[in-house]
Design a protein around this motif. Structure first.
Motif, short mmCIF file in Angstrom:
data_model
loop_
_atom_site.label_atom_id
_atom_site.label_comp_id
_atom_site.label_asym_id
_atom_site.label_seq_id
_atom_site.Cartn_x
_atom_site.Cartn_y
_atom_site.Cartn_z
N HIS A 66 0.68 -1.18 0.08
CA HIS A 66 -0.01 0.04 -0.03
C HIS A 66 0.95 1.45 0.25
CE1 HIS A 66 -3.01 -3.10 0.67
NE2 HIS A 66 -3.81 -2.29 0.25
N TRP B 252 -7.50 5.13 1.87
CA TRP B 252 -6.34 5.65 2.69
C TRP B 252 -5.01 4.82 2.78
CZ3 TRP B 252 -8.87 4.25 7.98
CH2 TRP B 252 -8.99 2.98 8.37
N MET B 253 -4.97 4.02 1.94
CA MET B 253 -3.80 2.96 1.70
C MET B 253 -3.39 2.15 2.94
SD MET B 253 -2.90 3.72 -1.38
CE MET B 253 -4.13 4.51 -2.23
N SER C 5 -14.92 -0.37 1.77
CA SER C 5 -14.46 -0.36 0.34
C SER C 5 -15.37 -0.91 -0.70
CB SER C 5 -13.28 -1.44 0.21
OG SER C 5 -13.71 -2.72 0.22
N ASP D 292 -3.26 -4.72 12.15
CA ASP D 292 -3.74 -3.74 10.82
C ASP D 292 -4.11 -4.79 9.93
OD1 ASP D 292 -4.13 -2.25 8.73
OD2 ASP D 292 -1.71 -1.77 8.40
N GLY E 229 2.53 -6.02 14.84
CA GLY E 229 3.28 -4.62 14.45
C GLY E 229 4.66 -4.51 15.12
N1 LIG Z 1 -9.39 -0.71 1.73
C1 LIG Z 1 -8.39 -0.51 2.14
O1 LIG Z 1 -7.86 0.48 2.65
C2 LIG Z 1 -7.38 -1.94 2.60
C3 LIG Z 1 -6.30 -1.70 3.11
N2 LIG Z 1 -5.44 -2.76 3.19
C4 LIG Z 1 -4.33 -2.33 4.14
O2 LIG Z 1 -3.18 -3.20 3.40
C5 LIG Z 1 -2.05 -3.53 4.34
C6 LIG Z 1 -1.84 -4.95 4.47
O3 LIG Z 1 -3.15 -5.60 5.11
P1 LIG Z 1 -3.14 -7.19 5.30
O4 LIG Z 1 -2.48 -8.01 4.07
O5 LIG Z 1 -4.35 -7.97 5.75
O6 LIG Z 1 -1.80 -7.54 6.36
P2 LIG Z 1 -1.16 -8.57 6.92
O7 LIG Z 1 -1.75 -9.91 6.51
O8 LIG Z 1 0.31 -8.50 6.25
O9 LIG Z 1 -0.99 -8.51 8.38
C7 LIG Z 1 -1.99 -8.83 9.26
C8 LIG Z 1 -1.64 -8.32 10.59
O10 LIG Z 1 -1.20 -9.75 11.12
C9 LIG Z 1 0.21 -9.23 11.86
N3 LIG Z 1 1.13 -10.51 11.84
C10 LIG Z 1 1.45 -11.09 10.54
N4 LIG Z 1 2.07 -11.90 10.72
C11 LIG Z 1 2.19 -12.15 12.23
C12 LIG Z 1 2.64 -13.07 12.93
N5 LIG Z 1 3.47 -14.19 12.55
N6 LIG Z 1 2.46 -12.92 14.23
C13 LIG Z 1 1.68 -11.90 14.83
N7 LIG Z 1 1.00 -11.04 14.09
C14 LIG Z 1 1.33 -11.21 12.75
C15 LIG Z 1 0.52 -8.01 11.30
O11 LIG Z 1 1.37 -7.29 12.12
C16 LIG Z 1 -0.51 -7.21 10.88
O12 LIG Z 1 -1.09 -6.61 12.06
C17 LIG Z 1 -2.86 -2.88 5.66
O13 LIG Z 1 -1.96 -1.59 5.73
C18 LIG Z 1 -4.31 -2.55 5.53
O14 LIG Z 1 -4.61 -1.46 6.23
C19 LIG Z 1 -6.03 -3.73 3.04
C20 LIG Z 1 -7.15 -4.22 2.64
C21 LIG Z 1 -8.07 -3.02 2.18
#
Ligand SMILES: NC(=O)C1=CN([C@@H]2O[C@H](COP(=O)(O)OP(=O)(O)OC[C@H]3O[C@@H](n4cnc5c(N)ncnc54)[C@H](O)[C@@H]3O)[C@@H](O)[C@H]2O)C=CC1
Ligand SMILES: O=C(O)C(=O)C(=O)[C@H](O)[C@@H](O)CO
Length: 332
Positions: free
Chosen positions: A44, A117-118, A140, A172, A304
């Protein structure tokens, strides 16, 4: 390839200024895209910049628009973004929520007519850095089938919960098992997903990111639970902002714009003294990370806590940008 923060920001800035975005706005927006990338959220940050520019060119994003407060109920405010730039508006709204929290203990800003909002985590982190619990989410366009369906009718609606402390702990997460951005990151790297991310065209679970990006049969995180959470987050954002729901955005808009968002800040320091707060948080963290590991080589970590390391590595070694993404940005 590797780039520095300055190169990245300059590349974003050039594209924005060439499109007539006023220099101050361009600088602030480029800074946020570059910071997101530097923090390790490539999906993002840099990867999403071409899509952001496509929406700017299409007029979905109105760079000169000024968000406006429509209603005030003490700790709760309703704002209209007037489709201003999504990341800058969200930053402003979380700032406003923390101001309200410093007066009332809690602050909630509901925003309508917003743009994507990314990285949602930017705003939770922003509140936590000031010592507040930060909670926010967005709806979304419909990009995910509800549990039991083949057709997209719900949003990926990421939810962010950030806890101030040392370090900040922050979830997140998209309401899908993988965000589309993370599917792209894995496809660009030529990787299969670590766990199932959706269904293939025959209805079988698949780890292939390209298949899910194409057919959009993405898996809700926690199966029916993510599907349900996505729905109620959409309902709350829609009602409190008096704005567009996933259904409305999808049926009435030509693309993903005019979404609804919630920003909540909660004061911590007047409820617990600093020493007790730190001790209680440390106990929680220690209790979790000392659990017996399933794999002795893989540490148990809190959400995080990865960002301090990612940021340090990117500052030391440069920021990795996929060659094809960098070419696209150079061509803009
Ligand atoms: N419409 C929108 O604005 C959208 C924005 N996003 C953004 O995309 C970004 C990526 O989102 P996702 O792919 O869902 O995130 P992700 O799957 O990479 O991570 C999700 C959460 O899991 C935690 N995590 C990952 N591995 C972990 C582990 N081994 N142990 C503990 N915690 C762990 C991360 O710290 C995070 O809080 C975010 O910044 C999100 O806000 C995502 C979807 C839609
Ligand atoms: O999932 C994502 O990544 C994302 O950021 C989204 O906003 C939506 O899911 C959608 O725009 C992906 O096409």
């Amino acid at each position: 390839m590797k780039v520095t923060f300055e190169q990245l920001k300059a590349a974003f800035n050039r594209v924005l200024v060439n499109r007539g975005v006023n220099p101050q706005t361009a600088d602030a927006c480029a800074e946020m895209f570059a910071r997101t990338t530097e923090s390790g959220v490539y999906s993002h940050g840099v990867n999403r910049f071409p899509r952001f520019i496509q929406q700017l060119d299409a007029g979905d994003i109105i760079p000169d628009a000024v968000p406006e407060r429509m209603l005030s109920l003490g700790a709760i405010e309703q704002w209209d973004a007037h489709r201003a730039i999504g990341n800058l508006t969200a930053q402003k709204m979380m700032d406003r929520a923390t101001e309200l929290a410093s007066d009332h203990g809690i602050g909630l800003v509901a925003l309508r007519n917003a743009n994507h909002w990314m990285r949602g985590g930017s705003y939770g982190w922003q509140a936590a850095e000031k010592g507040y619990i930060g909670i926010c989410w967005t709806n979304s366009i419909a990009v995910m089938p509800p549990w039991g369906a083949k057709e997209c009718r719900i949003g990926t609606n990421p939810l962010i919960v950030a806890i101030p402390g040392n370090p900040i702990t922050m979830v997140d997460m998209s309401m899908s098992m993988f965000s589309y951005g993370m599917l792209e990151v894995n496809r660009l790297a030529g990787r299969q997903l670590p766990v199932d991310g959706g269904f293939d065209d025959d209805g079988n679970l698949t780890k292939d990111p390209g298949t899910v990006e194409k057919n959009r049969r993405i898996l809700p995180m926690g199966y029916w639970k993510g599907s349900g959470l996505s729905i109620v987050l959409d309902m709350i954002a829609t009602l409190l902002s008096n704005g567009g729901s996933v259904a409305q955005v999808t049926e009435e808009n030509s693309d993903e714009y005019g979404v609804s968002q919630i920003f909540i800040a909660i004061e911590v320091d007047r409820l617990i003294d600093g020493k007790t707060r730190d001790e209680k948080l440390q106990r929680i963290m220690d209790y979790i990370t000392t659990a017996e590991r399933a794999d002795p080589n893989v540490a148990i970590r809190l959400p995080g806590h990865e960002f301090a390391r990612l940021l340090e590595e990117n500052r030391r070694n440069g920021i990795t940008v996929d060659d094809s993404v960098w070419e696209k940005i150079q061509a803009l």
